[in-house]
Motif scaffolding. Sequence first.
Motif, PDB file in Angstrom:
ATOM      1  N   ASP A  55      37.265  33.186 -21.133  1.00  0.00           N
ATOM      2  CA  ASP A  55      36.797  32.270 -20.084  1.00  0.00           C
ATOM      3  C   ASP A  55      35.337  31.887 -20.279  1.00  0.00           C
ATOM      4  OD1 ASP A  55      39.302  32.304 -18.903  1.00  0.00           O
ATOM      5  OD2 ASP A  55      38.749  33.768 -17.365  1.00  0.00           O
ATOM      6  N   GLU A  56      34.507  32.829 -20.711  1.00  0.00           N
ATOM      7  CA  GLU A  56      33.086  32.531 -20.950  1.00  0.00           C
ATOM      8  C   GLU A  56      32.913  31.538 -22.090  1.00  0.00           C
ATOM      9  OE1 GLU A  56      31.372  36.399 -21.563  1.00  0.00           O
ATOM     10  OE2 GLU A  56      30.999  36.697 -19.427  1.00  0.00           O
ATOM     11  N   VAL A  57      33.674  31.704 -23.172  1.00  0.00           N
ATOM     12  CA  VAL A  57      33.583  30.765 -24.299  1.00  0.00           C
ATOM     13  C   VAL A  57      34.092  29.395 -23.877  1.00  0.00           C
ATOM     14  CG1 VAL A  57      34.452  30.238 -26.617  1.00  0.00           C
ATOM     15  CG2 VAL A  57      33.682  32.563 -26.074  1.00  0.00           C
ATOM     16  N   LYS A  58      35.178  29.361 -23.131  1.00  0.00           N
ATOM     17  CA  LYS A  58      35.719  28.091 -22.638  1.00  0.00           C
ATOM     18  C   LYS A  58      34.695  27.386 -21.750  1.00  0.00           C
ATOM     19  CE  LYS A  58      39.874  26.305 -20.431  1.00  0.00           C
ATOM     20  NZ  LYS A  58      41.156  26.689 -19.817  1.00  0.00           N
ATOM     21  N   SER A  59      34.066  28.128 -20.858  1.00  0.00           N
ATOM     22  CA  SER A  59      33.027  27.550 -19.997  1.00  0.00           C
ATOM     23  C   SER A  59      31.865  27.015 -20.825  1.00  0.00           C
ATOM     24  CB  SER A  59      32.515  28.588 -19.003  1.00  0.00           C
ATOM     25  OG  SER A  59      33.501  28.906 -18.073  1.00  0.00           O
ATOM     26  N   TYR A  60      31.447  27.754 -21.833  1.00  0.00           N
ATOM     27  CA  TYR A  60      30.373  27.326 -22.729  1.00  0.00           C
ATOM     28  C   TYR A  60      30.727  25.991 -23.387  1.00  0.00           C
ATOM     29  CZ  TYR A  60      27.836  27.114 -27.183  1.00  0.00           C
ATOM     30  OH  TYR A  60      27.107  26.698 -28.262  1.00  0.00           O
ATOM     31  N   LEU A  61      31.958  25.889 -23.909  1.00  0.00           N
ATOM     32  CA  LEU A  61      32.367  24.673 -24.595  1.00  0.00           C
ATOM     33  C   LEU A  61      32.434  23.482 -23.645  1.00  0.00           C
ATOM     34  CD1 LEU A  61      35.137  26.152 -26.908  1.00  0.00           C
ATOM     35  CD2 LEU A  61      32.882  25.313 -27.610  1.00  0.00           C
ATOM     36  N   ILE A  62      32.898  23.710 -22.439  1.00  0.00           N
ATOM     37  CA  ILE A  62      33.060  22.612 -21.475  1.00  0.00           C
ATOM     38  C   ILE A  62      31.732  22.252 -20.815  1.00  0.00           C
ATOM     39  CG2 ILE A  62      34.120  21.996 -19.257  1.00  0.00           C
ATOM     40  CD1 ILE A  62      36.607  23.615 -20.241  1.00  0.00           C
ATOM     41  N   GLU A  63      31.012  23.250 -20.321  1.00  0.00           N
ATOM     42  CA  GLU A  63      29.799  22.982 -19.542  1.00  0.00           C
ATOM     43  C   GLU A  63      28.569  22.696 -20.397  1.00  0.00           C
ATOM     44  OE1 GLU A  63      29.444  26.290 -16.862  1.00  0.00           O
ATOM     45  OE2 GLU A  63      31.450  25.946 -16.055  1.00  0.00           O
ATOM     46  N   GLN A  64      28.423  23.404 -21.521  1.00  0.00           N
ATOM     47  CA  GLN A  64      27.219  23.224 -22.323  1.00  0.00           C
ATOM     48  C   GLN A  64      27.407  22.277 -23.501  1.00  0.00           C
ATOM     49  OE1 GLN A  64      25.039  26.790 -23.277  1.00  0.00           O
ATOM     50  NE2 GLN A  64      25.696  27.787 -21.397  1.00  0.00           N
ATOM     51  N   LYS A  65      28.615  22.256 -24.055  1.00  0.00           N
ATOM     52  CA  LYS A  65      28.847  21.419 -25.232  1.00  0.00           C
ATOM     53  C   LYS A  65      29.560  20.112 -24.904  1.00  0.00           C
ATOM     54  CE  LYS A  65      26.736  23.814 -28.184  1.00  0.00           C
ATOM     55  NZ  LYS A  65      25.571  23.240 -28.871  1.00  0.00           N
ATOM     56  N   GLY A  66      30.026  19.956 -23.675  1.00  0.00           N
ATOM     57  CA  GLY A  66      30.588  18.691 -23.229  1.00  0.00           C
ATOM     58  C   GLY A  66      32.030  18.415 -23.633  1.00  0.00           C
ATOM     59  N   TYR A  67      32.751  19.421 -24.078  1.00  0.00           N
ATOM     60  CA  TYR A  67      34.162  19.217 -24.397  1.00  0.00           C
ATOM     61  C   TYR A  67      34.970  19.146 -23.112  1.00  0.00           C
ATOM     62  CZ  TYR A  67      33.050  20.420 -29.227  1.00  0.00           C
ATOM     63  OH  TYR A  67      32.528  20.425 -30.495  1.00  0.00           O
ATOM     64  N   LYS A  68      36.116  18.477 -23.192  1.00  0.00           N
ATOM     65  CA  LYS A  68      37.065  18.464 -22.091  1.00  0.00           C
ATOM     66  C   LYS A  68      38.078  19.576 -22.333  1.00  0.00           C
ATOM     67  CE  LYS A  68      36.665  13.535 -21.376  1.00  0.00           C
ATOM     68  NZ  LYS A  68      36.302  12.814 -22.569  1.00  0.00           N
ATOM     69  N   GLU A  69      38.683  20.043 -21.272  1.00  0.00           N
ATOM     70  CA  GLU A  69      39.649  21.134 -21.405  1.00  0.00           C
ATOM     71  C   GLU A  69      40.797  20.760 -22.341  1.00  0.00           C
ATOM     72  OE1 GLU A  69      42.065  24.254 -18.572  1.00  0.00           O
ATOM     73  OE2 GLU A  69      40.484  23.010 -17.711  1.00  0.00           O
TER      74      GLU A  69
END
Length: 113
Positions: free
Chosen positions: A34-48
């Motif tokens: 969940d932390e890596v997913k949050s990093y990718l979505i919130e900090q790197k701008g990826y969509k789920e």
Amino acid sequence: MKVKIWGIVVLIIIASFLLTGYIGIEIFKNKTTDEVKSYLIEQKGYKEDDIIEIQTVISKTPIVSTSVVFKDELNARYFYKKDMGRIEQYTYAPATNQGGRPEFKHKEKDLGL
């Protein structure tokens, strides 16, 4: 009869310790995923829906590693770890069972690979 009862009690205690350890490890892996997913979505701008697969494993080095496969690059895997409280990509590699050489579109920095 008493020996049999004590044997059962000891087995129950051992089983409960093993089950507790297993559940604890699974909770830790899910939290890290969940932390890596949050990093990718919130900090790197990826969509789920940009992420096809994300999986955390416990291994030798680094001890906890999360691999990510992106929708637009199925033949590559990207690996993330948590270091000093921060999530960072530490390597990338071709995905197994996938043909072709990946472009590594999602590498965060040139790791010299």
